[in-house]
Design an enzyme around this catalytic site. Sequence first.
Site, short mmCIF file in Angstrom:
data_model
loop_
_atom_site.label_atom_id
_atom_site.label_comp_id
_atom_site.label_asym_id
_atom_site.label_seq_id
_atom_site.Cartn_x
_atom_site.Cartn_y
_atom_site.Cartn_z
N CYS A 1 158.48 -140.33 -44.95
CA CYS A 1 158.22 -140.25 -43.49
C CYS A 1 157.62 -138.99 -43.15
O CYS A 1 156.76 -139.11 -42.28
CB CYS A 1 159.89 -140.06 -42.91
SG CYS A 1 160.75 -141.43 -43.33
N ASP B 1 151.44 -99.66 -42.37
CA ASP B 1 151.07 -100.18 -43.72
C ASP B 1 150.67 -101.75 -43.62
O ASP B 1 150.40 -102.40 -44.47
CB ASP B 1 152.17 -100.17 -44.63
CG ASP B 1 152.71 -98.61 -44.82
OD1 ASP B 1 151.74 -97.64 -44.96
OD2 ASP B 1 153.82 -98.43 -44.84
N ASP C 1 156.08 -97.67 -49.92
CA ASP C 1 155.16 -96.40 -49.28
C ASP C 1 156.47 -95.51 -49.26
O ASP C 1 157.36 -95.69 -49.19
CB ASP C 1 155.07 -97.04 -47.83
CG ASP C 1 154.55 -95.81 -47.13
OD1 ASP C 1 153.51 -94.93 -47.34
OD2 ASP C 1 155.13 -95.49 -45.96
N CYS D 1 128.93 -112.47 -23.69
CA CYS D 1 127.54 -112.09 -23.46
C CYS D 1 126.69 -113.17 -23.98
O CYS D 1 127.04 -114.05 -24.77
CB CYS D 1 127.14 -110.85 -23.41
SG CYS D 1 126.94 -110.52 -25.21
N CYS E 1 126.37 -113.59 -27.48
CA CYS E 1 127.48 -114.22 -28.15
C CYS E 1 127.13 -115.77 -28.15
O CYS E 1 127.50 -116.36 -29.21
CB CYS E 1 128.87 -113.94 -27.39
SG CYS E 1 129.11 -112.37 -27.28
#
Lengths: 866, 78
Positions: free
Chosen positions: A89, A730, A524, A18, A21
Site C-alpha cells: 500500500c 560546528d 569538538d 536582477c 540572474c
Amino acid sequence: MGKKDEAQLSLPIVGMSCASCVSHVEKALQELPGVSNTVVNLATNKASVVYDPQQVRLVDFQRAVDNAGYAVASSELTLDVRGMTCASCVAHVEGALKELPGVLDVAVNLGLGTGHVRYVPGVVNANQMKRAVREVGYEANERNDAADSLDRERQAREEEIKRQGRNLLIAGTIGIIVMIGTFYDMLGPFKSIVPVWLSYKWVIGLLTTPLIFGPGRQFFVNSWRGLKHGVTDMNLLYATGIGAAYGIAVINTLFPNAGFGGEGATFFESAALLTAFIVLGRWLEALTRGRTSEAIRKLMKLQPKIAHVIRDGNETEIPADEVEVGDLILVRPGESIPVDGSVKDGYSAVDESMLTGESLPVEKRIGDAVIGGTFNKTGAFRFEATKVGKDTALAQIVKLVEDAQASKAPIQKLADWVAGHFILGVHLLAILVFVFWFFIGYAAFFDPNSSFILSPYALGEIGVFGFSLLLSVTVLVISCPCAVGLATPSAMMAGTGKAAEYGVLFKGAEAIENASKLNSIVFDKTGTLTKGEPSVTDVFVNTQARIGGSDELLRLAASAEKYSEHPLGEAIVRGAETQALTLNEATAFNSNPGHGIEARVENHNVLVGNRKLMAEHGVDFYSLIPHAERLEGEGKTVMFVAVDGQPGGLIAVADTLKEFSAEAIQRLHKLGLETVMITGDNRRTAEAIARQVGIDHVLAEVLPQDKAEEVKKLQARGKRVAMVGDGVNDAPALAQADVGIAIGSGTDVAKETGDVILIKDDVRDVIVTLEIARATMRKVKQNLFWAFVYNTLGIPLGAGLFYPFFSLVVSPELAGAFMAISSVSVTLNTLLLKRFRPSLRHNERQLTPNRDSGKSPLSPAVVSSK
Amino acid sequence: MEQEKFDQKVARRSALIYLPISLGAALLFLLAASVPGAYPLVAKVGGVVWVGLLSLIVSMPLVTARVKKQLRAKTSIT
C-alpha cells in the site's frame, strides 16, 4: 522533435534579484538536453520551460537551477492517508504521488498513516495529490497542526479498531458455526447438542455467503480499485484466495457432479475461516500499531490546557493557547508551565524530565528560562511568556519527532520495494504451483489419505483441479508480506519516541540507522568535552616571596585583574570569587596587550602576565620556570605574578573538563568505539585534555573551517563517523559526518543543525543516542528476520514442497492464521522496545514522568541555572 | 475531467495488451491440458479460468502502469 511531444512547465524560482540572474537561470535550463525554449520572468519569479519529457525531468530542472545558485521553490505537505494495510500500500500511495508532475519527493509511513510530500507549488496542489491517492484506493486528507492530526489519527485508529472489531465479531461467530457444521461427524459426544442440519453443505454455504460479502467485501472492493489503476496489494491476495475457495465451494454444492471434487471438496469452511483469520489479523494490527506512536501522544498530553495570566494586576485563568508573547503568568506549586518564558520573580524547582530526560528538578530563579509543559514542584513564581503556540519548545520537539517518524531509513526503502513487488511475484508463483500440481504433482504424489495440517479433514475424493487450486490458493494467502511492511516503521517509531523521552531527538530514521553503525566518534573540544571557559587550576607560591599563601597570591592577582576583560583575567577573578576571597579596588591599572597587566593593589605593585612582562619589568622569575614548564606540559596556560618587583608565584588557568566527559569516553570505549578530539588549540594543550578524558586520538590546531575536512579524512579511511559538537559553530563538520550530534542546544531545537539533537548539555547522552539507535536497529533486524523467515518457510510449505514426504497440506485457513500471527508478532516484538533503558544513569532516569514521586532534594552539583 | 479522460485512455490501451496476454496464457494451458484422455473437461475449464484469472491479475497492473507512464510522458503536464 515534433511539437506534439513537447511539454511546458512553469517553475517558481527563488533567489533571483536582477536581470543577470534571469539569464543565468535561463542558460542553466536551456543547456539541458531536450529543452527547446526557456523564458524566465523576474517579476513573477517564474521560469517557463518547453521541453521533451522523454529526455528531461523535473528533478533535472531542479538540479540545474540549484547548480546555477538559485532554487526551485518547493513546499511540503503532510497527508493523512487511511486504508493502508501493508508495505505494498505504501508503494502504491508513493507511486501515485510520485507520478504527479511537480512532486519532488514522497515518504509514506504505514505506521503513522501519513504521506509527506515535497512538491513544486503551482505545478501540483494538495487536491491533485489527494485525488491521486484516492484513485489508487485510499483516503487522503490534508494534515493541519500536530494536535488536530493527533486527534484525527486517534479517531481514525479507533474507528478502524471498531470497524474491524465488528467484522471480527461477525466473521468469528459465523466461522465457528461453519467449522462446527463442517466437522459435525467428528463432534463425538457433542453431536447431540448440534442440530444435524448445520452439517448440510447448503446450510454451511448460506452461512458463509454473508461473511464473504460482509466482512470479506473490503478485500474485493480494495483490490478492484487498485487493479483498475494498475496497482496490486495484499487485498488482492486475500480476495483471490477467499474468492477461489468460495467459488469452488458454491460450484461443488450446487453442481456436485460438475467434476470439481464434488461435496467432499467444498471449501466453505476454508473461505469462512480464512476471512475470519484475516479480519482477526487486521483487528490486532489496528490495536497494536497505534501503541507504537504513543511517544508523540505522551508529549502532546504535556501541553497544559490553562494559564493564570496577570493582566492589569488581576489574575485571570485563560486557555493556554490564548497566551500571548509578553504576558505575565503565575505558576503555583503543582501546576504545569503553560508556555515558554523567562522568570520575573519568585523561586522554584521545576521537573523538566519529560522534555529533557533530566531526572532531578532544575532550580529556577529570576532571569532563568522555563519550558512550557514542564512541571513546577516547590515554589510559586511569575514569568513572562517568550514563546507561544508552534514556537514553544514542546511544539518544536513534537514536530521534530513527528518528522523523524514520517521519514524512511534506507533499510525500510529496500523492505518496501521488496514487499511492493512481492505481490505480483506471489501471483506468478501461484500460477507455477497450480501448473506443476496440475500436470505433474497430482499424478506423481497425490495420496487420497492425505489431510490438512492440524485438521482431521481428509482430502479424499478431491480431483486434480481441486487439489492444484487448493495449493495455489494457499500460496497466495500464506505469502502475504504484511510483516515485512511493518517491520521497520514500527520499530523506528518506537525508537524515535523512546529517544525523545531521554532528551535525544533524532531528525530522521536514517540517523538512527547510521548511528547504529558508527565506529568513530569525533568530539569538538571546547564546549563539548570541556566547559568552554578557562578556570584557575593551580596556584603556586614562591616560598621566598613575602606572600601569605596561595589565597593571598590569588586575591592580589584577582584584585589587579578585577576590571580586566581578558578571558584569563576573568578566570582569575572567578577563581578568587569561588574561594570567597575579598577583592580590593586596584589603582593605576595598566594593560599591556599580549603581555599582561600592571596595577597597584593595597600599596603593592602587582604584575600579572607572561614571561615577557616579567622580563620587561626586570623581575627575576627564573626560579619559577621549572614549575611553569611543568604546568604548561599539562596543557595549562601559566601566568606569572610579581609583587613589588619580586616573583610572587604562578597561577595556572585551563579550560576544565565537564563533569561527565571522562565517564562518557570510558563508556564509548566499552561500546567498542574509537574516540577522537578535534580542536583549534595547540597540540600540547589538546593532548593534555585528551589524556585527562581518555581520548584515543587528537586532531589539534584545526581551524573551525577545516573541521569538516578532518571528518572527511576519517571517512576516507573507512570510518563511520559521528561528530559531536555545537550545533551552530560546528555545523559544517556536523553535516559532513555520517551522524551529526548537536549537543546542549537546550530546547530551541528548531535552530539546530545535525541529525541528532541532545537537549541537555550532557555528553553522556551520546551513549544514550548510540544505545537507542542500536536497540532500534536490532529490533528492525529481528522483525525483518522473522518476517522473511515466515515467508521463506511458509511459501514452500504452502506450495506443497513437503507433501510428497508427509502427505500433509496447509489449508488456506491455517495459512490465514499464520499470516495474522506473523504481522501481530512483529508489532508485539517492537513493543518490547518500550521496556528499553539506556545503561547509563539507569537508576536516575524515568521512562515516564512521575510527578508525584518524591525525588531526591536538589543537589548543587547537578542543579543547573540557565 | 481531463484526468478521467486520461484514465479511460489508459484503461482502454492497457486492456488491449493485458487481455490478449491473459487469454494467451489460458490458451497455452488449455493446449497443454488437451492431451486426449488425460484430464476431465471440468478440470480443463477450471484450470483455464484459474490460469487466465491469475495471468490477468499479474499482467493488468504491470501493463496499466507502463501504459500510464508512456502516455503521461507524452502528455503536456501543465
